[in-house]
Scaffold this active site. Structure first.
Site, PDB file in Angstrom:
ATOM      1  N   ASP A  22     -57.287   5.171 -19.628  1.00 16.56           N
ATOM      2  CA  ASP A  22     -57.758   3.880 -20.120  1.00 16.56           C
ATOM      3  C   ASP A  22     -59.279   3.785 -19.965  1.00 16.56           C
ATOM      4  O   ASP A  22     -60.016   3.472 -20.910  1.00 16.56           O
ATOM      5  CB  ASP A  22     -57.054   2.772 -19.313  1.00 16.56           C
ATOM      6  N   ASP A  54     -64.569  11.949 -11.044  1.00 17.26           N
ATOM      7  CA  ASP A  54     -65.925  11.368 -10.903  1.00 17.26           C
ATOM      8  C   ASP A  54     -66.983  12.335 -11.452  1.00 17.26           C
ATOM      9  O   ASP A  54     -67.856  11.948 -12.225  1.00 17.26           O
ATOM     10  CB  ASP A  54     -66.226  10.938  -9.453  1.00 17.26           C
ATOM     11  N   TYR A  68     -50.040   1.606 -13.697  1.00 19.98           N
ATOM     12  CA  TYR A  68     -49.579   0.627 -14.679  1.00 19.98           C
ATOM     13  C   TYR A  68     -48.073   0.400 -14.583  1.00 19.98           C
ATOM     14  O   TYR A  68     -47.479  -0.222 -15.451  1.00 19.98           O
ATOM     15  CB  TYR A  68     -49.958   1.071 -16.108  1.00 19.98           C
ATOM     16  N   LYS A 104     -57.832  13.135  -9.448  1.00 24.58           N
ATOM     17  CA  LYS A 104     -58.410  12.828  -8.129  1.00 24.58           C
ATOM     18  C   LYS A 104     -57.405  13.334  -7.084  1.00 24.58           C
ATOM     19  O   LYS A 104     -57.044  12.611  -6.139  1.00 24.58           O
ATOM     20  CB  LYS A 104     -58.628  11.304  -8.042  1.00 24.58           C
TER      21      LYS A 104
END
Ligand code: NAI
Length: 341
Positions: free
Chosen positions: A230, A206, A125, A172
């Site tokens: 988010d 995930d 972002y 991740k």
């Protein structure tokens, strides 16, 4: 009774409708607030201003607290998000989103009690995007040690203050070894050196999402970088009934802006059917923040009164359409006010 000036941004889409309902409920609960209205988003453009007028940002700097309705961001073109700009300009680096089951809303789980802490100023972002050559574009993910340490400290301090049982970082770092690697290294360092008594775990995002939908009760607090926070916020909203019931706060060193997790919901805007509960819950978070920050028992009393009333309203089956009920925005506000004791 002394009152607190609070900046009010109604936003656009369903923003003005849910804001009006929330203001009515706060007034009926005698919350000691003086609203200072300012514009942002499409409603600001409509009055000939910038999408995020400097006067709005300055007012929040001055009064330090704001309640904000959602603001639309055009997809794939147009102005950049008012929400992201506001968080970056005021350095509102910690987004706090409590997600809990409500009695009266049927979901696969009846005992969800999660707190999501989202880093609000960095990651993808950062808004740094460019076209390398026609047909090739890129977007830069930014992580700084200062930013990662700051959000980690904030999350652990919150966990300690609120007696939460565990912090889990979703990441991740197996793929984004530098950026997410820095994020988990900072979180682990803060835990080891400053909060060794608070259990901590790292889960690849995930697999974490799968585990969340299988059994959300295995988690207590989730700490995530900006984009993951988010996305996972909306996933968690789905576990407790949807976006109509998840509040939020964006908190920095000097200012705090309270807003629901949901957006401007253009599909239902202007119909009088939007659920004002998420913004109402955000307003209750704001009152509790004022009560703690300024030691004001009138804010605490109003917050308790409103929370008890909306819990009872939902438990009694009085709900808006998104929760399977038949009340409109204003009728729901009436039902909450009727339950003030
Ligand atoms: P959204 O949250 O506005 O809507 C998603 C779905 O949930 C829609 O079907 C909508 O009708 C429903 N919904 C949301 N809030 C509801 C409520 N209070 N009562 C009943 N139903 C509700 O997300 P979407 O459609 O992805 O985004 C719409 C716009 O909102 C976009 O321009 C987006 O950028 C903006 N947005 C703004 C946010 C903010 O101001 N903080 C946050 C998220 C999105």
């Amino acid at each position: 009774m002394s009152t607190h000036p609070v900046v009010l941004i109604a936003g656009d889409g369903i923003g003005p409708e849910v804001t009006a309902a929330v203001l009515r409920i706060l007034a009926a609960a005698q919350a000691p607030i003086d609203w200072v209205e300012h514009q942002a988003g499409i409603s600001a453009i409509a009055t000939g201003s910038e999408v995020l007028p400097e006067a709005t940002v300055d007012a929040i700097r001055e009064h330090r607290i704001a309640l904000k309705g959602p603001c639309t961001t055009p997809v794939g073109k147009g102005f950049s998000s008012v929400n992201v700009q506001l968080r970056q300009k005021l350095n509102l680096y910690a987004a706090v989103r409590p997600v809990r089951s409500l009695r009266g809303i049927k979901t696969p789980y009846d005992n969800v009690d999660l707190v999501i802490i989202r880093e609000n100023t960095e990651g993808l972002y950062s808004g740094i995007e460019n076209e390398v050559t026609p047909g090739v574009v890129m977007s830069m993910k930014v992580a700084t040690e200062v930013g990662c340490m700051r959000i980690s400290r904030w999350a652990f301090a919150f966990a300690e203050r609120r007696n939460r049982s565990k912090i889990t970082v979703f990441h991740k770092a197996n793929i984004m070894k530098l950026t997410d690697g820095l994020f988990i290294r900072c979180a682990a360092k803060v835990q080891k050196e400053e909060y060794p008594g608070i259990p901590y775990q790292e889960v690849i995002i995930d697999a974490g999402c799968m585990r969340l939908v299988q059994d959300p009760t295995q988690f207590d607090m989730l700490l995530l970088e900006n984009l993951y926070g988010d996305v996972v916020s909306d996933l968690c909203a789905g576990l407790v009934g949807g976006l109509g019931v998840v509040p939020g706060a964006n908190i920095g060193h000097d200012q705090a802006v309270f807003e629901a997790v949901h957006g401007s919901a253009p599909d239902i805007a202007g119909k009088g059917i939007a659920n004002p509960l998420a913004l109402l819950m955000s307003a209750v978070m704001m009152l509790n923040h004022l009560a703690e920050d300024r030691n004001d028992s009138a804010c605490r009393t109003a917050a308790e009164k409103i929370k008890n009333a909306y819990d009872q309203t939902i438990a009694d089956g009085c709900k808006t359409g998104d929760l399977g009920g038949d009340l409109g925005t204003e009728a729901f506000a009436d039902a909450v006010i009727e339950r003030f004791s």
